[in-house]
Design a protein around this motif. Structure first.
Motif, PDB file in Angstrom:
ATOM      1  N   LEU A   9       0.818  -1.207   0.000  1.00 45.49           N
ATOM      2  CA  LEU A   9       0.000   0.000   0.000  1.00 45.49           C
ATOM      3  C   LEU A   9       0.856   1.262   0.000  1.00 45.49           C
ATOM      4  O   LEU A   9       0.400   2.320  -0.433  1.00 45.49           O
ATOM      5  CB  LEU A   9      -0.943  -0.019   1.198  1.00 45.49           C
ATOM      6  CG  LEU A   9      -2.063  -1.057   1.089  1.00 45.49           C
ATOM      7  CD1 LEU A   9      -2.813  -1.197   2.403  1.00 45.49           C
ATOM      8  CD2 LEU A   9      -3.023  -0.709  -0.033  1.00 45.49           C
ATOM      9  N   ALA A  10       2.094   1.162   0.446  1.00 47.16           N
ATOM     10  CA  ALA A  10       3.010   2.298   0.350  1.00 47.16           C
ATOM     11  C   ALA A  10       3.457   2.522  -1.089  1.00 47.16           C
ATOM     12  O   ALA A  10       3.922   3.615  -1.432  1.00 47.16           O
ATOM     13  CB  ALA A  10       4.235   2.075   1.251  1.00 47.16           C
ATOM     14  N   LYS A  11       3.313   1.507  -1.951  1.00 47.81           N
ATOM     15  CA  LYS A  11       3.684   1.643  -3.360  1.00 47.81           C
ATOM     16  C   LYS A  11       2.598   2.328  -4.203  1.00 47.81           C
ATOM     17  O   LYS A  11       2.861   2.795  -5.302  1.00 47.81           O
ATOM     18  CB  LYS A  11       3.960   0.270  -3.968  1.00 47.81           C
ATOM     19  CG  LYS A  11       5.158  -0.454  -3.388  1.00 47.81           C
ATOM     20  CD  LYS A  11       5.304  -1.820  -4.048  1.00 47.81           C
ATOM     21  CE  LYS A  11       6.451  -2.607  -3.472  1.00 47.81           C
ATOM     22  NZ  LYS A  11       6.594  -3.928  -4.131  1.00 47.81           N
TER      23      LYS A  11
ATOM     24  N   PRO B 197      -2.961  -0.333   7.625  1.00 42.03           N
ATOM     25  CA  PRO B 197      -1.896  -0.294   6.609  1.00 42.03           C
ATOM     26  C   PRO B 197      -2.162   0.706   5.497  1.00 42.03           C
ATOM     27  O   PRO B 197      -1.224   1.247   4.909  1.00 42.03           O
ATOM     28  CB  PRO B 197      -1.861  -1.732   6.074  1.00 42.03           C
ATOM     29  CG  PRO B 197      -3.192  -2.300   6.405  1.00 42.03           C
ATOM     30  CD  PRO B 197      -3.620  -1.653   7.673  1.00 42.03           C
ATOM     31  N   LEU B 198      -3.446   0.984   5.206  1.00 40.60           N
ATOM     32  CA  LEU B 198      -3.768   1.960   4.164  1.00 40.60           C
ATOM     33  C   LEU B 198      -3.335   3.361   4.588  1.00 40.60           C
ATOM     34  O   LEU B 198      -2.688   4.088   3.825  1.00 40.60           O
ATOM     35  CB  LEU B 198      -5.269   1.936   3.871  1.00 40.60           C
ATOM     36  CG  LEU B 198      -5.756   2.839   2.730  1.00 40.60           C
ATOM     37  CD1 LEU B 198      -5.137   2.434   1.414  1.00 40.60           C
ATOM     38  CD2 LEU B 198      -7.283   2.776   2.637  1.00 40.60           C
TER      39      LEU B 198
ATOM     40  N   THR C  51      11.076  10.458  -7.274  1.00 39.94           N
ATOM     41  CA  THR C  51      12.146   9.605  -7.806  1.00 39.94           C
ATOM     42  C   THR C  51      12.882   8.896  -6.684  1.00 39.94           C
ATOM     43  O   THR C  51      13.099   7.674  -6.723  1.00 39.94           O
ATOM     44  CB  THR C  51      13.134  10.434  -8.631  1.00 39.94           C
ATOM     45  OG1 THR C  51      12.443  11.032  -9.731  1.00 39.94           O
ATOM     46  CG2 THR C  51      14.256   9.551  -9.168  1.00 39.94           C
ATOM     47  N   TRP C  52      13.269   9.642  -5.639  1.00 40.38           N
ATOM     48  CA  TRP C  52      13.939   9.023  -4.494  1.00 40.38           C
ATOM     49  C   TRP C  52      13.023   8.012  -3.824  1.00 40.38           C
ATOM     50  O   TRP C  52      13.457   6.907  -3.464  1.00 40.38           O
ATOM     51  CB  TRP C  52      14.335  10.108  -3.475  1.00 40.38           C
ATOM     52  CG  TRP C  52      14.841   9.529  -2.185  1.00 40.38           C
ATOM     53  CD1 TRP C  52      16.114   9.146  -1.904  1.00 40.38           C
ATOM     54  CD2 TRP C  52      14.063   9.235  -1.010  1.00 40.38           C
ATOM     55  NE1 TRP C  52      16.196   8.629  -0.620  1.00 40.38           N
ATOM     56  CE2 TRP C  52      14.954   8.678  -0.044  1.00 40.38           C
ATOM     57  CE3 TRP C  52      12.718   9.404  -0.677  1.00 40.38           C
ATOM     58  CZ2 TRP C  52      14.511   8.290   1.218  1.00 40.38           C
ATOM     59  CZ3 TRP C  52      12.298   9.005   0.585  1.00 40.38           C
ATOM     60  CH2 TRP C  52      13.180   8.455   1.513  1.00 40.38           C
ATOM     61  N   TYR C  53      11.757   8.373  -3.670  1.00 43.55           N
ATOM     62  CA  TYR C  53      10.808   7.505  -2.968  1.00 43.55           C
ATOM     63  C   TYR C  53      10.689   6.153  -3.667  1.00 43.55           C
ATOM     64  O   TYR C  53      10.714   5.098  -3.033  1.00 43.55           O
ATOM     65  CB  TYR C  53       9.441   8.182  -2.893  1.00 43.55           C
ATOM     66  CG  TYR C  53       8.405   7.389  -2.128  1.00 43.55           C
ATOM     67  CD1 TYR C  53       8.307   7.490  -0.748  1.00 43.55           C
ATOM     68  CD2 TYR C  53       7.529   6.523  -2.781  1.00 43.55           C
ATOM     69  CE1 TYR C  53       7.366   6.753  -0.031  1.00 43.55           C
ATOM     70  CE2 TYR C  53       6.593   5.785  -2.087  1.00 43.55           C
ATOM     71  CZ  TYR C  53       6.515   5.911  -0.710  1.00 43.55           C
ATOM     72  OH  TYR C  53       5.596   5.172  -0.018  1.00 43.55           O
ATOM     73  N   GLU C  54      10.552   6.161  -5.024  1.00 38.57           N
ATOM     74  CA  GLU C  54      10.284   4.923  -5.747  1.00 38.57           C
ATOM     75  C   GLU C  54      11.541   4.150  -6.109  1.00 38.57           C
ATOM     76  O   GLU C  54      11.460   2.949  -6.372  1.00 38.57           O
ATOM     77  CB  GLU C  54       9.461   5.236  -6.998  1.00 38.57           C
ATOM     78  CG  GLU C  54       8.078   5.797  -6.660  1.00 38.57           C
ATOM     79  CD  GLU C  54       7.146   5.852  -7.844  1.00 38.57           C
ATOM     80  OE1 GLU C  54       7.631   5.745  -8.987  1.00 38.57           O
ATOM     81  OE2 GLU C  54       5.927   6.000  -7.631  1.00 38.57           O
TER      82      GLU C  54
ATOM     83  N   LEU D 263       0.501   7.811   4.265  1.00 35.14           N
ATOM     84  CA  LEU D 263       1.351   8.797   4.935  1.00 35.14           C
ATOM     85  C   LEU D 263       2.819   8.612   4.573  1.00 35.14           C
ATOM     86  O   LEU D 263       3.562   9.591   4.426  1.00 35.14           O
ATOM     87  CB  LEU D 263       1.167   8.691   6.452  1.00 35.14           C
ATOM     88  CG  LEU D 263      -0.182   9.153   6.993  1.00 35.14           C
ATOM     89  CD1 LEU D 263      -0.267   8.922   8.496  1.00 35.14           C
ATOM     90  CD2 LEU D 263      -0.435  10.627   6.663  1.00 35.14           C
ATOM     91  N   THR D 264       3.242   7.359   4.418  1.00 35.04           N
ATOM     92  CA  THR D 264       4.626   7.113   4.026  1.00 35.04           C
ATOM     93  C   THR D 264       4.930   7.743   2.670  1.00 35.04           C
ATOM     94  O   THR D 264       5.950   8.416   2.488  1.00 35.04           O
ATOM     95  CB  THR D 264       4.911   5.606   3.972  1.00 35.04           C
ATOM     96  OG1 THR D 264       4.671   5.042   5.254  1.00 35.04           O
ATOM     97  CG2 THR D 264       6.355   5.333   3.576  1.00 35.04           C
ATOM     98  N   ARG D 265       4.028   7.519   1.703  1.00 34.48           N
ATOM     99  CA  ARG D 265       4.250   8.118   0.380  1.00 34.48           C
ATOM    100  C   ARG D 265       4.153   9.634   0.440  1.00 34.48           C
ATOM    101  O   ARG D 265       4.998  10.346  -0.123  1.00 34.48           O
ATOM    102  CB  ARG D 265       3.253   7.557  -0.637  1.00 34.48           C
ATOM    103  CG  ARG D 265       3.390   8.217  -2.017  1.00 34.48           C
ATOM    104  CD  ARG D 265       2.545   7.536  -3.066  1.00 34.48           C
ATOM    105  NE  ARG D 265       3.138   6.314  -3.570  1.00 34.48           N
ATOM    106  CZ  ARG D 265       4.057   6.264  -4.531  1.00 34.48           C
ATOM    107  NH1 ARG D 265       4.526   7.395  -5.057  1.00 34.48           N
ATOM    108  NH2 ARG D 265       4.516   5.116  -4.959  1.00 34.48           N
TER     109      ARG D 265
END
Length: 367
Positions: free
Chosen positions: A69-71, A202-203, A220-223, A208-210
C-alpha cells in the motif's frame, strides 16, 4: 518487490522472489509441522486476538499489506474510480456471482456434510481485503485499481456480509426445500472493526509514508530508494503469516485428511472458475492486462481471516465450519500463487501499455 518470472527477467529477480512458490510451500509445511509436533502451540498462538484473529497473524497481515500500500500512487486513484468497465464487473463478481458460485459448489460437493458446507459458504461471503494485495502485486496487476477495489469490498463487506449470510444459510435453503437453514450470528460492528484493522491501518500508514516521503525527498527518491528497501517486508510478512496460520490448525488439518480433501475439491473448482472467468471477462470488456489481473484476483480471493473468526465465534473453534475456514487458505495460497504465473503468462493476449514489461522480458522488470 519484483514479479516477472519470464526468462529475460528471472535473472533480475531477488532470491526470495525467484523461488517464492517454494518458500510458501516450505512455510505451509513448517506451520503444519509445528502445529502437529509442539504441544499447546496452537492454543498459545490463539490466546491473544485482534478482532477475533490471532495476534501473530494480525501482525503478519499488517506487515504484509503495508509495503504494497506504500507503493500505491494515490494521486492516480481517480483514473480507477472513473473506469466503469472495472468497477461494475468487480462488484457483480464479488457480491453476486462469487457467493452464488461458492454456495452452489458447497451444496454440490458436500450435500451430506452440513457443517463443512456452511463453513465453505461463509468463506465465499468473505470477500478478500488483505492477501489479494500481495497476489495482485506479484502478478503485475494495477496497484491503484487494487486499492480502490479492496476499499469497495470493505464497504460492501460491512453492509452486506450479514445479509448475505442470512440469505444463503437460512432463507435460500428453506425456499429450495433443503432444510431449515442455519443463522449466522455476526455483528456489523465486528466486521467493521475487522476492516478498520486489516485495511485501515496499513492503508493510512502507506498513504502517509508516500505523502511524507515524496514531500521530503521527491517521487524519484521515494520509488527508487525507499520502496526497494521496504518492499521485501511484504513477502516476509506473508511467509510469517502462513507459518503461524498453519501452526494454529496443524493438528486439525493433519488429523482429518479425508475431510480436508472433500473440502478442498470445491475450493479448487471455485478458484479456477472464478479467476479464469474474471480474467476472460476483463479481456472481453476491454481492460488492459494489469486491470484485468486485478479484477481476477480481487474476485477469486477471499478474506479467510474474517471467515475463520466468524465461524469460530458462531459455531466454536472445534466445529466443522471452523475447519472449512482453515482449509480455505490451505488451498487458496498455493492455487493463487500458481495463478500469479498464469496471469504473467497471459500478458501476451492483452494489448501492452508502454510502461508494462513485455512477456519475453525485454523491458525492465517492474519494481
Amino acid at each position: 518487490m519484483t514479479a516477472a518470472p519470464a526468462p529475460g527477467v528471472a535473472g533480475r529477480l531477488s532470491f526470495l522472489d525467484r523461488y517464492l512458490a517454494v518458500w510458501i510451500l516450505v512455510a505451509m509445511a513448517a506451520g503444519l509441522g509445528l502445529g502437529r509436533l509442539v504441544p499447546g502451540l496452537g492454543d498459545a498462538l490463539a490466546k491473544v486476538t485482534v478482532t477475533g484473529v490471532s495476534l501473530p497473524i494480525a501482525l503478519g497481515l499488517l506487515a504484509m499489506m503495508y509495503p504494497v500500500l506504500a507503493k500505491v500512487r494515490y494521486d492516480r486513484l481517480d483514473t480507477v474510480t472513473r473506469d466503469r468497465r472495472l468497477l461494475i464487473p468487480s462488484l457483480v463478481l464479488n457480491w453476486l456471482i462469487g457467493p452464488a458460485v461458492m454456495s452452489a459448489l458447497a451444496w454440490l460437493f458436500l450435500p451430506d456434510l452440513p457443517e463443512y458446507r456452511t463453513g465453505l459458504i461463509i468463506v465465499g461471503l468473505a470477500r478478500c481485503i488483505a492477501m489479494v494485495i500481495i497476489w495482485n502485486d506479484l502478478a503485475c496487476g494495477d496497484r491503484e485499481a487494487a486499492a480502490v477495489l479492496v476499499a469497495l469490498n470493505s464497504v460492501f463487506q460491512v453492509l452486506a456480509f450479514g445479509l448475505l449470510g442470512w440469505f444463503y444459510l437460512d432463507l435460500l435453503p428453506r425456499w429450495l426445500g433443503l432444510g431449515d437453514g442455519q443463522g449466522l450470528d455476526v455483528s456489523v460492528w465486528h466486521i467493521a472493526l475487522n476492516v478498520l484493522v486489516f485495511l485501515g491501518i496499513p492503508l493510512v500508514a502507506g498513504f502517509l509514508t508516500r505523502r511524507l516521503g515524496e514531500r521530503a525527498r521527491g517521487r524519484t527518491w521515494y520509488e527508487t530508494k525507499l520502496i526497494p528497501r521496504i518492499g521485501p517486508y511484504a513477502l516476509y510478512g506473508l511467509l510469517f503469516t502462513i507459518v503461524v496460520l498453519f501452526a494454529l490448525q496443524g493438528d486439525a488439518i493433519t488429523s482429518r485428511p479425508v475431510d480436508v480433501a472433500r473440502i478442498a475439491l470445491p475450493l479448487l473448482v471455485y478458484f479456477a472458475v472464478l479467476w479464469t472467468g474474471s480474467m476472460a471477462l476483463g479481456r472481453a470488456v476491454g481492460l488492459d492486462h494489469p486491470r484485468a489481473t486485478t479484477l481476477a484476483f480481487t474476485a477469486a480471493g477471499n478474506n479467510f481471516e474474517l471467515a475463520i473468526a466468524v465461524a469460530i465465534a458462531t459455531f466454536g473453534a472445534t466445529s466443522g465450519q471452523a475447519l472449512a475456514g482453515v482449509v480455505g487458505p490451505l488451498i487458496e495460497v498455493p492455487v493463487l500463487i500458481a495463478l500469479v504465473h498464469v496471469a504473467l503468462a497471459a500478458r501476451r493476449y492483452f494489448p501492452r501499455a508502454a510502461t508494462e514489461p513485455s512477456p519475453d522480458g525485454t523491458d525492465a522488470a517492474r519494481a
